[in-house]
Design a protein around this motif. Structure first.
Motif, mmCIF file in Angstrom:
data_model
loop_
_atom_site.group_PDB
_atom_site.id
_atom_site.type_symbol
_atom_site.label_atom_id
_atom_site.label_comp_id
_atom_site.label_asym_id
_atom_site.label_seq_id
_atom_site.Cartn_x
_atom_site.Cartn_y
_atom_site.Cartn_z
ATOM 1 N N GLY A 150 33.039 33.384 44.085
ATOM 2 C CA GLY A 150 33.010 31.959 43.005
ATOM 3 C C GLY A 150 34.320 32.009 42.437
ATOM 4 N N GLN A 151 35.360 32.853 43.066
ATOM 5 C CA GLN A 151 36.595 32.935 42.464
ATOM 6 C C GLN A 151 37.185 33.248 41.318
ATOM 7 O OE1 GLN A 151 39.638 30.285 44.445
ATOM 8 N NE2 GLN A 151 38.178 29.799 46.396
ATOM 9 N N LYS A 152 36.279 34.156 40.585
ATOM 10 C CA LYS A 152 36.945 34.717 39.390
ATOM 11 C C LYS A 152 37.685 35.653 39.271
ATOM 12 C CE LYS A 152 33.798 31.721 37.517
ATOM 13 N NZ LYS A 152 34.302 30.446 36.834
ATOM 14 N N MET A 153 37.216 36.898 40.098
ATOM 15 C CA MET A 153 38.093 37.912 40.167
ATOM 16 C C MET A 153 39.020 38.556 39.241
ATOM 17 S SD MET A 153 38.014 37.829 43.827
ATOM 18 C CE MET A 153 39.614 38.389 44.455
ATOM 19 N N TYR A 154 37.889 39.145 38.253
ATOM 20 C CA TYR A 154 38.520 39.504 36.890
ATOM 21 C C TYR A 154 39.075 41.139 37.288
ATOM 22 C CZ TYR A 154 36.141 35.872 34.780
ATOM 23 O OH TYR A 154 35.434 34.447 34.340
ATOM 24 N N GLY A 155 40.148 41.299 36.981
ATOM 25 C CA GLY A 155 40.846 42.584 37.433
ATOM 26 C C GLY A 155 41.633 43.005 35.889
ATOM 27 N N THR A 156 42.194 44.455 36.352
ATOM 28 C CA THR A 156 43.034 44.880 35.210
ATOM 29 C C THR A 156 44.465 45.092 35.594
ATOM 30 O OG1 THR A 156 42.665 47.070 35.971
ATOM 31 C CG2 THR A 156 41.222 46.239 34.217
ATOM 32 N N GLY A 157 44.887 44.043 36.893
ATOM 33 C CA GLY A 157 46.066 44.332 37.404
ATOM 34 C C GLY A 157 47.071 43.569 36.537
ATOM 35 N N LYS A 158 48.410 43.483 37.161
ATOM 36 C CA LYS A 158 49.500 42.692 36.482
ATOM 37 C C LYS A 158 49.394 41.276 36.802
ATOM 38 C CE LYS A 158 53.198 46.467 36.442
ATOM 39 N NZ LYS A 158 54.375 46.405 37.011
ATOM 40 N N TRP A 159 48.595 40.796 37.498
ATOM 41 C CA TRP A 159 48.307 39.367 37.697
ATOM 42 C C TRP A 159 46.952 38.850 37.607
ATOM 43 C CZ3 TRP A 159 52.942 36.685 38.021
ATOM 44 C CH2 TRP A 159 54.083 37.401 38.284
ATOM 45 N N LYS A 160 46.681 37.841 37.320
ATOM 46 C CA LYS A 160 45.285 37.173 37.490
ATOM 47 C C LYS A 160 45.342 36.162 38.349
ATOM 48 C CE LYS A 160 45.983 34.304 33.337
ATOM 49 N NZ LYS A 160 45.588 34.043 31.946
ATOM 50 N N PHE A 161 43.760 36.192 38.779
ATOM 51 C CA PHE A 161 43.504 35.035 40.002
ATOM 52 C C PHE A 161 43.513 33.642 39.320
ATOM 53 C CE2 PHE A 161 40.591 32.798 42.623
ATOM 54 C CZ PHE A 161 41.036 33.060 43.973
ATOM 55 N N ILE A 162 44.157 32.897 40.248
ATOM 56 C CA ILE A 162 43.992 31.286 39.878
ATOM 57 C C ILE A 162 43.362 30.532 40.968
ATOM 58 C CG2 ILE A 162 45.199 29.109 39.205
ATOM 59 C CD1 ILE A 162 45.321 31.309 37.042
ATOM 60 N N GLU A 163 43.445 30.826 42.083
ATOM 61 C CA GLU A 163 42.815 29.749 43.397
ATOM 62 C C GLU A 163 43.208 30.438 44.601
ATOM 63 O OE1 GLU A 163 42.257 25.339 44.208
ATOM 64 O OE2 GLU A 163 44.243 25.921 43.644
ATOM 65 N N TRP A 164 42.429 30.375 45.595
ATOM 66 C CA TRP A 164 42.564 30.449 46.754
ATOM 67 C C TRP A 164 42.091 29.574 47.633
ATOM 68 C CZ3 TRP A 164 38.622 32.088 50.510
ATOM 69 C CH2 TRP A 164 38.993 32.423 51.680
ATOM 70 N N VAL A 165 42.649 28.995 48.504
ATOM 71 C CA VAL A 165 42.506 27.852 49.678
ATOM 72 C C VAL A 165 42.443 28.832 51.136
ATOM 73 C CG1 VAL A 165 43.014 25.452 50.478
ATOM 74 C CG2 VAL A 165 42.985 26.153 48.059
ATOM 75 N N ASP A 166 41.664 28.772 51.796
ATOM 76 C CA ASP A 166 41.617 29.257 52.734
ATOM 77 C C ASP A 166 42.687 28.672 54.064
ATOM 78 O OD1 ASP A 166 40.836 31.067 55.125
ATOM 79 O OD2 ASP A 166 38.832 30.180 55.263
ATOM 80 N N ALA A 191 48.873 34.351 38.493
ATOM 81 C CA ALA A 191 49.587 34.018 37.068
ATOM 82 C C ALA A 191 49.457 35.289 36.460
ATOM 83 C CB ALA A 191 49.047 32.859 36.433
ATOM 84 N N LYS A 192 50.712 35.480 35.397
ATOM 85 C CA LYS A 192 50.732 36.614 34.778
ATOM 86 C C LYS A 192 49.469 37.037 34.206
ATOM 87 C CE LYS A 192 55.698 37.376 33.696
ATOM 88 N NZ LYS A 192 56.559 37.281 32.434
ATOM 89 N N ASN A 193 48.897 38.290 33.969
ATOM 90 C CA ASN A 193 47.977 38.673 33.401
ATOM 91 C C ASN A 193 48.342 39.231 31.953
ATOM 92 O OD1 ASN A 193 45.621 39.880 32.315
ATOM 93 N ND2 ASN A 193 45.427 41.436 33.796
ATOM 94 N N GLU A 194 48.029 38.478 30.936
ATOM 95 C CA GLU A 194 48.843 38.936 29.550
ATOM 96 C C GLU A 194 47.797 40.242 29.059
ATOM 97 O OE1 GLU A 194 45.504 35.624 29.198
ATOM 98 O OE2 GLU A 194 47.260 36.137 30.386
ATOM 99 N N ASN A 195 46.643 40.537 29.675
ATOM 100 C CA ASN A 195 46.215 41.800 29.339
ATOM 101 C C ASN A 195 46.359 42.889 29.882
ATOM 102 O OD1 ASN A 195 44.427 40.173 27.391
ATOM 103 N ND2 ASN A 195 43.100 39.430 28.955
ATOM 104 N N SER A 196 47.432 42.938 30.879
ATOM 105 C CA SER A 196 47.557 44.123 31.869
ATOM 106 C C SER A 196 47.871 45.291 31.012
ATOM 107 C CB SER A 196 48.646 43.660 32.684
ATOM 108 O OG SER A 196 49.278 44.885 33.497
#
Length: 539
Positions: A205-221, A228-233
């Motif tokens: 469902g393209q949520k992809m929540y993680g703790t890395g330096k970047w956060k998921f916005i969109e994937w088009v096959d 985008a930057k993950n402000e919570n990293s």
């Protein structure tokens, strides 16, 4: 050892890991007119007050194949994992491991119980706090789903996981494994609450929540991945860029033209940019750097060794190997690389600088004489590869010409990746050529999948070699494991089975001046989690 081998053969059979490679370098953002796709049919321009783009665009030569972080089997998917997720430990791709979500750990005397102290104050990109529940969720998922690539390739001995307290977790193994830290470094930690609510929709469902330096916005096959930057990293992210747009451009000339015109800021090709394509960069030396990185990735040729086949005879295999002019292929087709000693290289475990094998020396006269002593009667043999293998056609043509000159009758075929995968899965081939990478210089995945488990159906059996792999699987002493892999490699060289090494690759990657932080690793992986921009590097 027999139990270990059978367990691996059963569980690893689901994991058909294909050899893939890459390495990368330095570069510059595009001008203020650079656009970046944010969703289907929509674009946005992000610039700072000086008019410089705040979006970095990178072209890579592969498409992401699966969004499930526990079902990944190639370089580009691992690159995405490293940007979006954290693991309990972090690898430096040279065999060393450092604390990440686990700040420290202890191990029982028999190596089967690992207790981890976890980092406090960490948030997932959706704001969910990280704790031991997330570790339990992650590893219980692997226990419950052994068909997942991460479970099948790294966690065959995973028995249980439990929460000791909010920031302490324990992993129990059925037996000690020599690659525990490597496995931990390749296992993204997912959020317990979000996974409980969404299941696989957390990924698909393209949520992809993680703790890395970047956060998921969109994937088009087949088109792009946007982050985008993950402000919570928990690591922080001081990158110049707010967004990363990774474009999947499979055709080299298209990617190179996009970089020359400023549409992309780096071109990172798996295995490196083909040597015959580098001339396209002529005239752009003042803005684009070609970075050459020696890699442990190896191109190898695997024989079909089943009873009754031509290559069931070891002398036929040996003659074939001695007829290949590896140095000419390295120099004239790849523009450089390493001469192989089996499937090892200077940056991999099991490498012995003093070992040489007569069957890897180019000696067409001896090869011809040896072939004449066998029962080979001129049957046509096909050398296969896929379009993703760098310089596949030129390499196969050179091999075919070499071996035909001493009495073989071969032709070549270069097919789509899915076609070759089907051939390897069924054993329907005479021989094939692909590349393989050694993650962090470790032979575990290669030795188990491709040799012990015979995932690509060579039908070659050598119990002595198998026993060496089994010992390396369970022994945590890297000195012992290194010796096991040396022995394995030497047996493989003397038998020329199930595969022979052709060359170790050097990767040429192109990065526009000013771009910093692209990770270039000798094990063939590349990373963008630290990507940034330094205007002082612009020429």
């Amino acid at each position: 050892m027999k139990t270990t081998k059978k367990l691996l053969a059963l569980l690893l059979a689901v994991c058909m890991v294909l050899g893939m490679t890459a390495c990368a370098g330095s570069g510059t953002p595009a001008s203020s007119t650079t656009t970046d796709t944010t969703s289907a049919g929509e674009t946005a321009q992000k610039v700072d007050t000086d008019g410089k783009s705040k979006t970095v665009s990178i072209a890579i030569s592969e498409n992401i194949t699966d969004l499930d972080p526990h079902n990944h089997n190639n370089v580009v998917n691992s690159m995405m994992d490293d940007m979006l997720y954290s693991m309990l430990v972090k690898a430096d791709h040279e065999g060393n491991y450092n604390p990440a979500l686990a700040t420290e750990w202890s191990v029982s005397e028999d190596g089967t119980e690992w207790t981890f102290k976890l980092r406090e104050g960490v948030l997932f990109s959706n704001g969910e706090p990280f704790n031991a529940d997330d570790v339990v969720c992650t590893f219980q998922r692997l226990i419950d789903s052994p068909e997942l690539v991460c479970a099948a390739s790294n966690w065959t001995a995973l028995k249980a996981v439990e929460k000791i307290d909010e920031y302490t977790a324990k992993i129990t193994l059925s037996e000690s494994i020599g690659t525990m830290l490597l496995a931990l470094s390749m296992t993204p930690i997912i959020p317990d609450q979000a996974y409980a609510e969404m299941g696989k929709d957390l990924f698909y469902g393209q949520k992809m929540y993680g703790t890395g330096k970047w956060k998921f916005i969109e994937w088009v096959d087949g088109q792009y991945l946007k982050l985008a930057k993950n402000e919570n990293s928990w690591e922080g992210n001081d990158s110049y860029f707010d967004d990363v747009n990774i474009r999947f451009i499979l055709e080299s000339s298209t990617a190179i033209n996009a970089q020359i015109t400023g549409d992309v800021d780096a071109y990172i090709a798996s295995g490196g940019i083909a040597a015959d394509m580098l001339s396209m960069y002529a005239g752009s030396e003042n803005k684009i750097e070609i970075v050459n990185v020696p890699c442990s990735t190896i191109d190898y040729l695997q024989f079909q060794c089943e009873e009754g086949s031509v290559f069931a005879d070891p002398d036929v295999r040996r003659a074939f190997s001695m007829a290949i002019d590896r140095q000419t292929i390295i120099d004239n087709i790849f523009g450089g690389g390493g001469y192989p000693t089996g499937v090892t290289s200077v940056s991999t475990m099991g490498y012995d600088p003093d070992y040489t094998c007569e069957y890897y020396e180019y000696n067409p006269e001896k090869a011809k004489a040896l072939l004449e002593t066998t029962g080979y009667a001129g049957e046509e043999l096909v050398i296969s590869s896929n379009v993703a293998t760098t310089n596949a056609e030129a390499m196969l043509l050179a091999i075919s010409e070499n071996v035909n000159a001493i009495g073989f009758n071969t032709r070549i075929e270069v097919v789509e990746g899915a076609t070759l995968l089907d051939m390897r899965s069924s054993g329907n081939y005479d021989m094939f050529v692909v590349a393989a990478m050694m993650t962090s210089g470790d032979f575990f995945s290669f030795a188990n999948l491709r040799v012990l488990n015979d995932a690509h159906h060579s039908n070659y059996v050598n119990e002595e070699m198998f026993d060496q792999i089994c010992e390396a699987n369970v022994n945590p002493d890297n000195t012992v494991r290194d010796e096991c892999y040396r022995t394995m490699n030497q047996i493989m060289c003397e038998e020329c089975a199930p595969m022979i090494g052709l060359l170790t690759l050097n990767a040429n990657e192109a990065v526009t001046y000013g771009i910093t932080g692209i990770g270039l690793y000798s094990d063939g992986f590349y990373g963008f989690e630290n990507i940034s921009y330094d205007p002082s590097l612009v020429k």
